[in-house]
Write an enzyme that holds these catalytic residues in place. Structure first.
Site, PDB file in Angstrom:
ATOM      1  CB  SER A 280      -0.897   0.032   1.247  1.00 40.56           C
ATOM      2  OG  SER A 280      -0.142   0.403   2.392  1.00 40.56           O
ATOM      3  CG  ASP A 281       1.443   5.858  -1.415  1.00 40.47           C
ATOM      4  OD1 ASP A 281       2.380   5.969  -0.598  1.00 40.47           O
ATOM      5  OD2 ASP A 281       1.266   6.653  -2.355  1.00 40.47           O
ATOM      6  CD1 TRP A 282       4.600   5.391   5.100  1.00 43.14           C
ATOM      7  CD2 TRP A 282       4.549   4.118   3.273  1.00 43.14           C
ATOM      8  NE1 TRP A 282       5.646   4.491   5.182  1.00 43.14           N
ATOM      9  CE2 TRP A 282       5.638   3.691   4.082  1.00 43.14           C
ATOM     10  CE3 TRP A 282       4.306   3.439   2.088  1.00 43.14           C
ATOM     11  CZ2 TRP A 282       6.478   2.638   3.718  1.00 43.14           C
ATOM     12  CZ3 TRP A 282       5.150   2.391   1.732  1.00 43.14           C
ATOM     13  CH2 TRP A 282       6.214   2.002   2.537  1.00 43.14           C
ATOM     14  N   GLY A 283      -0.668   5.098   4.210  1.00 46.12           N
ATOM     15  CA  GLY A 283      -1.958   5.651   4.598  1.00 46.12           C
ATOM     16  C   GLY A 283      -3.054   5.425   3.585  1.00 46.12           C
TER      17      GLY A 283
END
Length: 753
Positions: A265-268
């Protein structure tokens, strides 16, 4: 008694020896066994809790291994053009290390502008060596999102507007990085084409446009480059966030393309446990959990793929089928990275790395205009050189978002020019304008004090007076890494140059005709002064060797050979996303405040469809300021007539086009032979032409070479959304060969049966 003791001791020794001889190395640690067996063995030994722990972060940039089994943790790092400095375990603040400085390589727009696949491999290899030396396992890059609007603040991290060029440039980068036992994480999959509303938007796009324009670089990264990880994006598509998206991750990536790697995942970017479980995500990072909602002490235990997932399994609400698939992927990644005993040790800031950074910078710089051959600077006539503009003295490796770096050094343009010309010419500097005086990002400080309290008039007058007294004037301006410019998190607010630079350039053009503008940016900009300026260089963000690369081009030590990886429209309205599409989002929804949070996402419809970049300019006959593929040289080239090895091809045939190119000038140089294909009659709308082949050719003065480019029916196909397949319609096509999208030198027709 002594004899008895001796006999007991001997038996003990034999027993120890026998035990040692009979010890069997566990299959998961036995390098002689196939990886598939090792993975299954490791999986069978892991507890449920150990499996779930592997799926989510344990710090800002790391995720757990299995300590009990000796399986190491994964360490990730930004970014696409340099290894990010260390931060604290659980904070974005700097860790304060003194040994995490690196070489900054040119931003990916500059790499793409080389149109040289060898440069891409060299770039990846060098960057991978630095990541490996820093003990990183996953490099969070490269970025391959398509250039849809020149306002996108993150375009400088990507490879341009064309899916074919991006695909061909990303594959060698991936292979170069991964040759070091470091995984790439190609990002941001998919449709993250602007920074504004990136967390709170839903992209609406037809399948044909998705498959023809926005997916090809990711597909190439997977099927040709074998990128060991892919990073999901922030935006929504079909009402699901991209990092937990059934259609993008399961249906396309893992089923259609057969991807066996890890989706990060991208961060957040994760916000739903069940979607994260079922829709293809494998490794969760940066979720915005506070660690308190479930009464846990460790925030990471409260991630969507952590305790909430574990609870669902233990309650019987979900099976372990998806869990085992995710862990299998992570274990496969471990055997290529953390548990790969044969990977090299890497190195950092070597002379080779510095040379690679400089060479890529030189090859990526694009000579946009050179009326009267003002460039290269004639050192015999240049007794006094004026360098004007803030970007000549501003550090550009600090800032811009997650790609911000802590470098060993950064040679500024003024320093590079002084080093190259200073022994024979008097090089003097004037500021010209004051732009961004900041120089800090996440605790990394540039160390510069750029504060200047003089008025705009004072700065301009000083610059004009210096220009009048000089033999050559070099203006170094453009954009920078400040917020709302070339920077992650926000888009640009306008297409024009900031800080009143247009007025400064116009005044300097009147003061001295031996005038060159050097634009430092990762985006196209408006140039209302273009008719009055003799020479323009697009120099991008070039990293540690920026000043030396620029000076080398200005002096003619290196002959410019870069080509634009995206179009420069005259004005913003000439860009298709702004003319037809919705940017930054649906107008009615903007008016009522949509997009402010994830509960009220805003829709963004790509009404322009497949007509992105030069496809739009060509098809609608809208002349750009500078076209896709454009780039001049200090020498001249002549193209011969194209030939083909056949005139009619079957559906399973290939066809080869051959053209002779000659360097007719006095300097050695390089030209990019570009092959475009035009479908002369189609049942659907097609662009006037599309890039389907290219080759960079280096030629000495007077030298001539034959260049051959081969295609098959994939170069003739469009995506039929109704049939969900690629279709090449029988009929007549034209191969167009030239050195830019608006400079076709030779054509040849052929027929597909």
């Amino acid at each position: 008694m002594l004899k008895k003791t001796a006999i007991v001791g001997l038996f003990s020794l034999i027993s120890v020896y026998s035990t040692a001889q009979n010890t069997v190395t566990p299959i998961y640690l036995d390098e002689s066994k196939p990886v598939e067996q090792r993975v299954q063995d490791a999986l069978s030994r892991m507890t449920l809790e150990e499996k779930v722990a592997m799926l989510h972060a344990q710090s800002k940039f790391s995720s757990p291994g299995v300590p009990r089994l000796g399986i190491p943790e994964f360490w990730t790092t930004d970014g696409p053009h340099g290894v990010r400095p260390e931060v604290l375990w659980d904070e974005w603040n700097q860790a304060g290390w003194t040994n995490d400085s690196i070489i900054a390589y040119p931003a990916l727009t500059a790499l793409s502008a080389t149109w040289n696949k060898l440069m891409s491999w060299k770039y990846g290899k060098a960057l991978g060596e630095e990541a490996r030396y820093r003990k990183k396992d996953i490099l969070l890059g490269p970025g391959v999102n398509i250039y849809r609007t020149p306002l996108n603040g993150r375009n400088f991290e990507y490879m341009g507007e064309d899916p074919y060029l991006t695909s061909k440039m990303v594959v060698p980068y991936i292979k170069g990085v991964q040759s070091n036992g470091v995984a790439t994480s190609v990002k941001h999959y998919a449709l993250n084409n602007q920074e504004m509303f990136r967390h709170t938007s839903n992209v609406k796009i037809d399948d044909r446009t998705l498959y023809e324009i926005y997916l090809p670089p990711f597909k190439a990264a997977v099927t040709e480059g074998d990128s060991w990880t892919i990073m999901g994006a922030y935006d929504m598509y079909k009402g699901q966030y991209a990092s937990q998206n059934q259609y993008l991750l399961n249906d396309i990536l893992k089923k259609e393309w057969g991807y066996k790697g890890v989706v990060v995942s991208d961060w957040g970017a994760v916000n739903n446990t069940e979607q994260a479980i079922h829709n293809g995500l494998d490794l969760e990072f940066g979720s915005w959990t506070n660690g308190l909602s479930a009464g846990t002490k460790n925030a990471y235990d409260n991630y969507y793929l952590a305790k909430p997932y574990l609870d669902l399994i233990k309650s019987g609400k979900v099976s372990t089928k998806e869990l085992d698939d995710k862990v299998t992927r992570l274990l496969n990644l471990a055997y290529k990275t953390t548990m790969n005993t044969k990977k090299p040790f890497g190195n950092i800031a070597s002379e080779e790395h510095r040379a690679v950074a400089k060479e890529i910078g030189e090859e990526g710089i694009v000579l946009l205009k050179n009326q009267g051959n003002v460039l290269p600077i004639d050192i015999n006539k240049a007794k006094k050189i004026a360098v004007i503009g803030e970007n000549a003295i501003k550090i550009m490796t600090v800032g811009g978002g997650s790609s911000s770096l802590k470098v060993k050094y950064e040679t500024l343009p003024l320093e590079g020019i002084k080093s190259r010309f200073g022994k024979k010419a008097d090089v003097q500097f004037a500021r010209g304008y004051v732009g961004d005086i900041g120089g800090e990002y996440n605790g990394v400080k540039s160390g510069q004090d750029l504060k200047d309290d003089r008025s705009a008039d004072e700065l301009l007058n000083e610059a004009v007076e210096l220009a009048k007294k000089s033999d050559y004037v070099i203006f170094v301006g453009g954009l920078n890494k400040a917020d709302f410019q070339d920077s992650e998190g926000n888009d640009r607010k306008s297409y024009g140059l900031p800080y009143n630079q247009d007025n400064v350039i116009a005044a300097l053009a009147k003061a001295n005709k031996n005038f060159a503008v050097v634009l430092v940016s990762g985006n196209a900009v408006a140039m209302p002064w273009i008719k009055d300026v003799s020479s323009v260089l697009q120099s991008w963000y070039l990293g540690s060797e920026a000043g030396n690369s620029i000076a080398s081009i200005l002096a003619g030590d290196a002959n410019p050979s870069g080509k634009l990886p995206f179009s420069f429209p005259v004005k913003l309205e000439d860009n298709s996303a702004h003319k037809l599409g919705e940017y930054p989002g649906n107008k009615e929804e903007l008016a009522v405040g949509k997009g402010k949070d994830q509960k009220n996402p805003i829709n963004i419809t790509y009404n322009e469809g497949i007509l992105v970049g030069y496809r739009w300019h060509d098809t609608k006959k809208i002349k750009p300021l500078f076209s896709f593929g454009h780039g001049l040289s200090y020498t001249s080239f002549e193209f011969g007539n194209a030939k083909s090895d056949k005139t009619v091809i079957a559906q399973d045939d290939k066809i080869t086009f051959t053209v002779t190119i000659k360097n007719t000038g006095k300097k050695a140089g390089a030209e990019v032979v570009q092959l475009y294909i035009s479908d002369l009659k189609s049942s659907v709308q097609r662009p006037t032409k599309e890039l389907k082949g290219f080759e960079k050719v280096f030629l000495n003065s007077g030298e001539e070479k034959e260049v051959s480019l081969t295609i098959d029916k994939t170069a003739l196909s469009f995506f039929d959304a109704d049939k969900h397949q690629w279709l090449a319609e029988p009929g007549d096509f034209e191969a167009l060969i030239g050195n830019s999208s608006d400079s076709i030198k030779t054509k040849i027709r052929f027929t597909l049966k």
